[in-house]
Scaffold this motif. Sequence first.
Motif, short mmCIF file in Angstrom:
data_model
loop_
_atom_site.label_atom_id
_atom_site.label_comp_id
_atom_site.label_asym_id
_atom_site.label_seq_id
_atom_site.Cartn_x
_atom_site.Cartn_y
_atom_site.Cartn_z
N HIS A 200 0.79 -1.24 0.00
CA HIS A 200 0.00 0.00 0.00
C HIS A 200 0.82 1.29 0.00
CE1 HIS A 200 -3.51 -2.52 0.84
NE2 HIS A 200 -2.84 -3.05 1.84
N ARG A 205 3.36 -1.24 -6.16
CA ARG A 205 2.55 -2.22 -5.44
C ARG A 205 3.16 -3.59 -5.68
NH1 ARG A 205 -3.69 -1.93 -6.34
NH2 ARG A 205 -3.38 -0.17 -4.94
N THR A 240 -5.20 -5.27 -8.66
CA THR A 240 -4.96 -5.84 -7.33
C THR A 240 -4.66 -7.32 -7.38
OG1 THR A 240 -7.35 -6.23 -7.04
CG2 THR A 240 -6.45 -4.15 -6.22
N SER A 350 -3.18 -3.63 6.00
CA SER A 350 -3.45 -2.41 6.79
C SER A 350 -4.40 -2.72 7.93
CB SER A 350 -4.03 -1.32 5.89
OG SER A 350 -3.10 -0.92 4.90
#
Length: 397
Positions: A200, A205, A240, A350
């Motif tokens: 993140h 990434r 992603t 996170s």
Amino acid sequence: MAASELDQTWHKRHINKKVVVILVAITMFTIGLILGSVIYIRRKLEKPGKTNSIDRMHHTIKHEKKDTDLPILDLSTIDNATSNFSASNILGEGGFGPVYKGVLANGHEIAVKRLSKNSGQGLDEFRNEVVLIANLQHRNLVKILGCCTQDDERILIYEFMPNRSLDLYIFDQLRKKLLDWNKRFQIISGIARGLVYLHHDSRLRIIHRDIKTSNILLDNDMNPKISDFGLARMLVGDHTKANTKRVVGTHGYMPPEYAVYGSFSVKSDVFSFGVIVLEIVSGKKNTQFLDPFNQLNLIGHAWRLWSEGRPLELIDESLGDSIVESEVMKIVHVGLLCVQERPEDRPNMSNVVLMLNGEGPLPRPKQPAFYPHHEDYSSSGKCEYSSNEMSITLEAR
């Protein structure tokens, strides 16, 4: 001599010179043709893709190095630092080749990762690490100090980690006693922060794809640092997840969607992190543990104990009185959330950090991957594991 005779003599000599020139030209052409044929045949016999891989790697280092501050060291400097790659300086060895301890002329200790020249996969790993990790800076990532491509060598130079890797402690009956609960909690938190940065917070990434205890190195204060980015992949833009037909990684740490379908995402690293969490708490290795009564691996064993309200029974006995029960129960809970079967059910890193530091209630985990159930992942694909558990290849049926 008569003029006519002179003319004939000159004419014969002129013809002889032409013949010589023609013969020399034919000879040179024949030699060139033979040499060209030999070179062509030798190149055809070389290992497919090897030359192209080397060329691509040099191109990458040359043209992408401008975006990094990665120094290129002379081979003589590395030879001197490692005592000519002495076997007594070997710290470990993987599929890519050996890692040596070295000491530079200024007394600075380094770790030298030398790619085996017979490692085809290693060329891609080398290129990956040069391009990716040189652009990453975080206290929980191992720092790369330089590289060397002189004389066909492929060498990476890292900061030296005196306490080596996490697996040498938590799976060793004597060394594991050096890691009390506070230290294990700090290691778990440090790994989580490193993954948050990769997923993140960095400008790239990055999906590591090979998070495991042997790739977690420990510094002087036993702080964890993620290492070995040879299998890492960068996601571009808002992507992603991605897919691959070439599944590589380590048995016991890969999620089912990657091991079987070749689908990987940041949630793949989350799963691997969850396995490490359970291993740190229990002091047992997932691939070597087998519940003698229920035929379960470590993940299944942890799920059964948690479901039955007995998560504290998972704790490594060597922790003794250093444990904080409420923290242990929370850590086991977080670990089980990370190894849930479906990627969409797993938290991102996170949220994992917030869970580790928070006081609030956690969501109830669902059934973990590789736990006995009705849905059989093996029906859609076949995984072949190498003998050293270093890589896995996917074959579609």
